[in-house]
Each structure stands twice: as C-alpha cells, then as structure tokens.
Design a protein around this motif. Structure first.
Motif, PDB file in Angstrom:
ATOM      1  N   ILE A 135       0.836  -1.202   0.000  1.00  0.00           N
ATOM      2  CA  ILE A 135       0.000   0.000   0.000  1.00  0.00           C
ATOM      3  C   ILE A 135       0.873   1.254   0.000  1.00  0.00           C
ATOM      4  O   ILE A 135       0.563   2.247  -0.687  1.00  0.00           O
ATOM      5  CB  ILE A 135      -0.944  -0.006   1.211  1.00  0.00           C
ATOM      6  N   LYS A 136       1.953   1.202   0.759  1.00  0.00           N
ATOM      7  CA  LYS A 136       2.880   2.345   0.780  1.00  0.00           C
ATOM      8  C   LYS A 136       3.442   2.608  -0.604  1.00  0.00           C
ATOM      9  O   LYS A 136       3.575   3.780  -1.027  1.00  0.00           O
ATOM     10  CB  LYS A 136       4.006   2.063   1.776  1.00  0.00           C
ATOM     11  N   ALA A 137       3.780   1.545  -1.327  1.00  0.00           N
ATOM     12  CA  ALA A 137       4.307   1.699  -2.686  1.00  0.00           C
ATOM     13  C   ALA A 137       3.239   2.292  -3.610  1.00  0.00           C
ATOM     14  O   ALA A 137       3.542   3.133  -4.480  1.00  0.00           O
ATOM     15  CB  ALA A 137       4.776   0.349  -3.215  1.00  0.00           C
ATOM     16  N   ARG A 138       2.009   1.910  -3.436  1.00  0.00           N
ATOM     17  CA  ARG A 138       0.927   2.446  -4.272  1.00  0.00           C
ATOM     18  C   ARG A 138       0.645   3.909  -3.943  1.00  0.00           C
ATOM     19  O   ARG A 138       0.289   4.704  -4.829  1.00  0.00           O
ATOM     20  CB  ARG A 138      -0.331   1.598  -4.093  1.00  0.00           C
ATOM     21  N   ILE A 139       0.801   4.274  -2.649  1.00  0.00           N
ATOM     22  CA  ILE A 139       0.638   5.693  -2.286  1.00  0.00           C
ATOM     23  C   ILE A 139       1.718   6.541  -2.958  1.00  0.00           C
ATOM     24  O   ILE A 139       1.442   7.638  -3.476  1.00  0.00           O
ATOM     25  CB  ILE A 139       0.694   5.855  -0.754  1.00  0.00           C
ATOM     26  N   ALA A 140       2.947   6.006  -2.946  1.00  0.00           N
ATOM     27  CA  ALA A 140       4.039   6.728  -3.615  1.00  0.00           C
ATOM     28  C   ALA A 140       3.788   6.814  -5.112  1.00  0.00           C
ATOM     29  O   ALA A 140       4.060   7.859  -5.754  1.00  0.00           O
ATOM     30  CB  ALA A 140       5.354   6.024  -3.331  1.00  0.00           C
ATOM     31  N   LYS A 141       3.253   5.728  -5.688  1.00  0.00           N
ATOM     32  CA  LYS A 141       2.941   5.741  -7.122  1.00  0.00           C
ATOM     33  C   LYS A 141       1.834   6.753  -7.415  1.00  0.00           C
ATOM     34  O   LYS A 141       1.890   7.484  -8.429  1.00  0.00           O
ATOM     35  CB  LYS A 141       2.508   4.338  -7.559  1.00  0.00           C
ATOM     36  N   ARG A 142       0.832   6.828  -6.550  1.00  0.00           N
ATOM     37  CA  ARG A 142      -0.247   7.812  -6.731  1.00  0.00           C
ATOM     38  C   ARG A 142       0.324   9.224  -6.727  1.00  0.00           C
ATOM     39  O   ARG A 142      -0.105  10.102  -7.518  1.00  0.00           O
ATOM     40  CB  ARG A 142      -1.280   7.664  -5.618  1.00  0.00           C
ATOM     41  N   GLU A 143       1.281   9.454  -5.817  1.00  0.00           N
ATOM     42  CA  GLU A 143       1.887  10.784  -5.758  1.00  0.00           C
ATOM     43  C   GLU A 143       2.584  11.127  -7.072  1.00  0.00           C
ATOM     44  O   GLU A 143       2.475  12.261  -7.581  1.00  0.00           O
ATOM     45  CB  GLU A 143       2.874  10.856  -4.590  1.00  0.00           C
ATOM     46  N   ARG A 144       3.282  10.151  -7.638  1.00  0.00           N
ATOM     47  CA  ARG A 144       3.954  10.388  -8.922  1.00  0.00           C
ATOM     48  C   ARG A 144       2.932  10.625 -10.043  1.00  0.00           C
ATOM     49  O   ARG A 144       3.098  11.518 -10.888  1.00  0.00           O
ATOM     50  CB  ARG A 144       4.855   9.198  -9.276  1.00  0.00           C
ATOM     51  N   LYS A 145       1.879   9.802 -10.030  1.00  0.00           N
ATOM     52  CA  LYS A 145       0.861   9.956 -11.068  1.00  0.00           C
ATOM     53  C   LYS A 145       0.093  11.284 -10.920  1.00  0.00           C
ATOM     54  O   LYS A 145      -0.384  11.852 -11.923  1.00  0.00           O
ATOM     55  CB  LYS A 145      -0.118   8.785 -11.020  1.00  0.00           C
ATOM     56  N   LEU A 146      -0.014  11.765  -9.688  1.00  0.00           N
ATOM     57  CA  LEU A 146      -0.647  13.069  -9.479  1.00  0.00           C
ATOM     58  C   LEU A 146       0.215  14.189 -10.063  1.00  0.00           C
ATOM     59  O   LEU A 146      -0.317  15.136 -10.687  1.00  0.00           O
ATOM     60  CB  LEU A 146      -0.876  13.299  -7.981  1.00  0.00           C
ATOM     61  N   VAL A 147       1.515  14.073  -9.871  1.00  0.00           N
ATOM     62  CA  VAL A 147       2.433  15.059 -10.470  1.00  0.00           C
ATOM     63  C   VAL A 147       2.342  14.989 -11.993  1.00  0.00           C
ATOM     64  O   VAL A 147       2.323  16.039 -12.677  1.00  0.00           O
ATOM     65  CB  VAL A 147       3.873  14.817  -9.982  1.00  0.00           C
ATOM     66  N   ASP A 148       2.278  13.750 -12.526  1.00  0.00           N
ATOM     67  CA  ASP A 148       2.136  13.600 -13.986  1.00  0.00           C
ATOM     68  C   ASP A 148       0.825  14.237 -14.459  1.00  0.00           C
ATOM     69  O   ASP A 148       0.785  14.894 -15.527  1.00  0.00           O
ATOM     70  CB  ASP A 148       2.158  12.120 -14.374  1.00  0.00           C
ATOM     71  N   PHE A 149      -0.224  14.049 -13.717  1.00  0.00           N
ATOM     72  CA  PHE A 149      -1.517  14.630 -14.086  1.00  0.00           C
ATOM     73  C   PHE A 149      -1.456  16.149 -14.059  1.00  0.00           C
ATOM     74  O   PHE A 149      -1.947  16.830 -14.998  1.00  0.00           O
ATOM     75  CB  PHE A 149      -2.604  14.110 -13.154  1.00  0.00           C
ATOM     76  N   ASP A 150      -0.880  16.694 -12.981  1.00  0.00           N
ATOM     77  CA  ASP A 150      -0.750  18.153 -12.899  1.00  0.00           C
ATOM     78  C   ASP A 150       0.134  18.687 -14.027  1.00  0.00           C
ATOM     79  O   ASP A 150      -0.166  19.746 -14.630  1.00  0.00           O
ATOM     80  CB  ASP A 150      -0.159  18.563 -11.544  1.00  0.00           C
ATOM     81  N   SER A 151       1.193  17.965 -14.315  1.00  0.00           N
ATOM     82  CA  SER A 151       2.089  18.403 -15.397  1.00  0.00           C
ATOM     83  C   SER A 151       1.358  18.389 -16.735  1.00  0.00           C
ATOM     84  O   SER A 151       1.465  19.340 -17.544  1.00  0.00           O
ATOM     85  CB  SER A 151       3.314  17.492 -15.458  1.00  0.00           C
ATOM     86  N   ALA A 152       0.618  17.298 -17.014  1.00  0.00           N
ATOM     87  CA  ALA A 152      -0.141  17.204 -18.267  1.00  0.00           C
ATOM     88  C   ALA A 152      -1.228  18.275 -18.325  1.00  0.00           C
ATOM     89  O   ALA A 152      -1.502  18.854 -19.404  1.00  0.00           O
ATOM     90  CB  ALA A 152      -0.755  15.828 -18.391  1.00  0.00           C
ATOM     91  N   ARG A 153      -1.837  18.540 -17.188  1.00  0.00           N
ATOM     92  CA  ARG A 153      -2.875  19.570 -17.138  1.00  0.00           C
ATOM     93  C   ARG A 153      -2.306  20.955 -17.436  1.00  0.00           C
ATOM     94  O   ARG A 153      -2.887  21.737 -18.204  1.00  0.00           O
ATOM     95  CB  ARG A 153      -3.540  19.547 -15.749  1.00  0.00           C
ATOM     96  N   HIS A 154      -1.163  21.232 -16.839  1.00  0.00           N
ATOM     97  CA  HIS A 154      -0.524  22.528 -17.073  1.00  0.00           C
ATOM     98  C   HIS A 154      -0.006  22.634 -18.520  1.00  0.00           C
ATOM     99  O   HIS A 154      -0.076  23.718 -19.137  1.00  0.00           O
ATOM    100  CB  HIS A 154       0.618  22.733 -16.082  1.00  0.00           C
ATOM    101  N   HIS A 155       0.492  21.541 -19.043  1.00  0.00           N
ATOM    102  CA  HIS A 155       0.986  21.553 -20.434  1.00  0.00           C
ATOM    103  C   HIS A 155      -0.170  21.772 -21.402  1.00  0.00           C
ATOM    104  O   HIS A 155      -0.045  22.558 -22.367  1.00  0.00           O
ATOM    105  CB  HIS A 155       1.683  20.236 -20.748  1.00  0.00           C
ATOM    106  N   PHE A 156      -1.278  21.126 -21.155  1.00  0.00           N
ATOM    107  CA  PHE A 156      -2.445  21.294 -22.029  1.00  0.00           C
ATOM    108  C   PHE A 156      -2.955  22.740 -21.965  1.00  0.00           C
ATOM    109  O   PHE A 156      -3.300  23.350 -23.001  1.00  0.00           O
ATOM    110  CB  PHE A 156      -3.549  20.328 -21.611  1.00  0.00           C
ATOM    111  N   ALA A 157      -2.981  23.299 -20.753  1.00  0.00           N
ATOM    112  CA  ALA A 157      -3.420  24.693 -20.607  1.00  0.00           C
ATOM    113  C   ALA A 157      -2.448  25.640 -21.311  1.00  0.00           C
ATOM    114  O   ALA A 157      -2.869  26.632 -21.941  1.00  0.00           O
ATOM    115  CB  ALA A 157      -3.532  25.046 -19.131  1.00  0.00           C
ATOM    116  N   SER A 158      -1.173  25.345 -21.232  1.00  0.00           N
ATOM    117  CA  SER A 158      -0.171  26.194 -21.889  1.00  0.00           C
ATOM    118  C   SER A 158      -0.307  26.143 -23.398  1.00  0.00           C
ATOM    119  O   SER A 158      -0.196  27.181 -24.078  1.00  0.00           O
ATOM    120  CB  SER A 158       1.229  25.748 -21.470  1.00  0.00           C
TER     121      SER A 158
END
Length: 322
Positions: A135-158
């Motif tokens: 579960i700890k590994a999945r929480i860390a993975k979620r954190e990475r995927k959240l950063v990827d989502f925010d990055s993709a969101r910001h890139h799309f907006a840009s």
C-alpha cells in the motif's frame, strides 16, 4: 529481433527519463508558486493515518518479537535452573521421580507457550504488517501519477493559451492529459477505498491480538503455578522426611548409648558380686567356726563337771548320747 528489443528498451528508458524530468520541473514550479497543485485533504488525512498505523504496527511487531525472544530466554533459564535442582536431588531423596516429572512438564509448558504465541499472535501480526509495504508503494505511485496529471494539465493549458494555435499539439496534449488523468484516478479510487477500511480495522486487530496473548499468558501462568505448587509440596515432604529421619537417628543413638551404659554397669556389677559373695561366705564360715568352738568349750566344761578326763571315755560318752 535483438536489435528491435534493444530499440524498445532504449525508447522506454528515454520515456521514463523524460517523465522524471517533467516531474522534477513540475514540483519546482509548484514550490515556487508558479503552478497550482491538486490537493485532496481527505486523502492526505488518510495517508497520515496510514503512516501512524504502520508505525504502530511496526512497533508492535518489533516488541512482540522481543517478547517472544525473552520467553525463549526464560525457557532456557528455567531449564538450566530446573537442571540444577535435578542434579542436586539425590537418587534416594523423597519425591525424586515426582520432581523429574515436574521438571519435564515445566520444560514442555514453556515450549508450548512460546509456540502458541508464535501461532496465534506473531503470525497474525506478520500477516497484518505484510499489507503495508504494498500500500505504501501504491501511495508513492499515486503521488507520482498526481504530479504527472498536474504536469499534463498545465501543459495542455499552456498549449491552449499559445498565440499560435497548433491543433495537433493541442490534441496530443489533451490525449496525454486524458491518459494521465485516467491512470491517476484509477489508483486514487482504489486507495480512497482501502485506506479508511485499513484504518478502521486496526482496533479489531489490536483487540484480537492482545486478547490472544492475555489468554495464553493466563493459561501458562495457571499451569506453571500448579507445577510450582506440586514442586513446593514435594520439597516440603522431603524436608519433613529428613526431619523424621534425623529424629529417628537421634533416638537410635540415645538407645545405643543407654544400652552401652547398662552393659558397662552390669559388667561392673559382675566384678563386684564375687567379692561380696566371698565376704559373705567368709563371715558364715567364721560363725560356724565360732559355734563349733563354743560347742566344744561347753563339752569340755561338761566333761570336767562330770570328772570325765580320759579322751576315750569322752568319746564313749558322746557315742552313747547319739
């Protein structure tokens, strides 16, 4: 085929490197306040509870293992102590066989107690703690995927805000945003379901674990108390037997001393008895002799009074008296 495989691996490696670069850039932009960050207060609270729960479970697991090691050490110490008692118990001592049985039963009781603790407590704690790393590994993975989502969101907006509209870039950015959002939401949804459930399960698990330990301890100490009580009774009887033997031995010694004294006294009496008998016989002989003398003197006076002076005549006279 080998060249194709190498090309695929190289492309995947380059993609992963680019993802890491994008994540680092996104985190820096967020920290500098130049990019917004997706926040989920409920999930963050769930992660905080998870960290607390994992820390508590880790401590419980560590302390339980230390407790089991102490039980094992106590078992060995008890075995050595019982061995000392067995060595000091002489074969002819009262309750030797009973003491050997108690020693063996005590050893078995300690072994059973340790094994039951392992089966009913440690194994369940290990199984409980085994779920946290995943579960700890999945929480860390979620954190990475959240950063990827925010990055993709910001890139799309840009790309959308760009003065030069490039529909191809916009479509690609939108596609990447959709993929990033889907991956994030899948893992986020699972964790949103699991973390509260895991947090709520802790109370029941703690209760079951400590109740099991408490029951095992209660049973162990009750049975150990019985064995110790039997051992005390056996040793008390041993002391009583020793006291009885000592008292009997002292009585026997006194009897032997008295008997020896009587023998000595009788021996002394035997030595003095002949002397007393001889003296008495001498006294009796003296009396007889004195009586004879008196008798002969009276005869002499009688013969003189009768004018019988001749010895033969006196003899004839005595013969005639008989």
């Amino acid at each position: 085929m080998a060249e194709i495989s190498k090309g695929v691996n190289a492309g995947k490696l380059a993609s992963n490197v680019q993802k890491r670069i994008n994540r680092v850039q996104e985190k820096m932009m967020q920290k500098l306040g130049k990019a917004d960050e997706t926040k989920d207060t409920a999930f963050e609270e769930g992660v905080a509870n998870f960290s607390k729960q994992m820390a508590e479970g880790t401590k419980l697991q560590r302390d339980l293992k230390a407790y089991l090691e102490a039980v094992k050490t106590m078992h060995e110490c008890s075995k050595h102590l019982q061995g000392c008692l067995a060595d000091m118990y002489e074969p002819d001592c009262f309750g030797k066989e009973e003491m050997d049985i108690i020693t063996e039963d005590t050893d078995v009781l300690w072994g059973d107690f340790h094994q039951k603790l392992v089966d009913s407590a440690l194994i369940s704690v290990d199984a409980y703690m085994a779920q946290f790393p995943e579960i700890k590994a999945r929480i860390a993975k979620r954190e990475r995927k959240l950063v990827d989502f925010d990055s993709a969101r910001h890139h799309f907006a840009s790309v959308q805000k760009s003065k030069k509209k490039d529909e191809a870039k916009i479509a690609k950015a939108e596609e990447e945003l959709g993929k990033a959002q889907k991956v994030f939401e899948e893992i986020n949804y699972d964790l949103q379901e699991e973390l509260p459930s895991l947090w709520n399960s802790r109370v029941g698990f703690y209760v079951t674990t400590f109740q099991s330990i408490a029951r095992l301890e209660e049973e162990f100490h009750r049975e150990l108390g019985k064995l110790n009580h039997n051992l005390c009774d056996s040793m008390t009887k041993l002391v009583e037997q020793r006291q009885t033997e000592n008292a009997t031995s002292k009585t026997t010694e006194k009897s032997e001393v008295a008997a020896n004294h009587n023998v000595t006294a009788e021996s002394g009496s035997d030595i003095t008895k002949p002397a007393s008998k001889d003296a008495r016989m001498r006294r009796e002989e003296s009396g007889i002799e004195a009586s004879r003398m008196e008798y002969f003197l009276s005869l002499k006076h009688h013969f003189k009074a009768m004018s019988i002076n001749d010895d033969y005549a006196q003899l004839d006279y005595l013969t005639a008296l008989q």
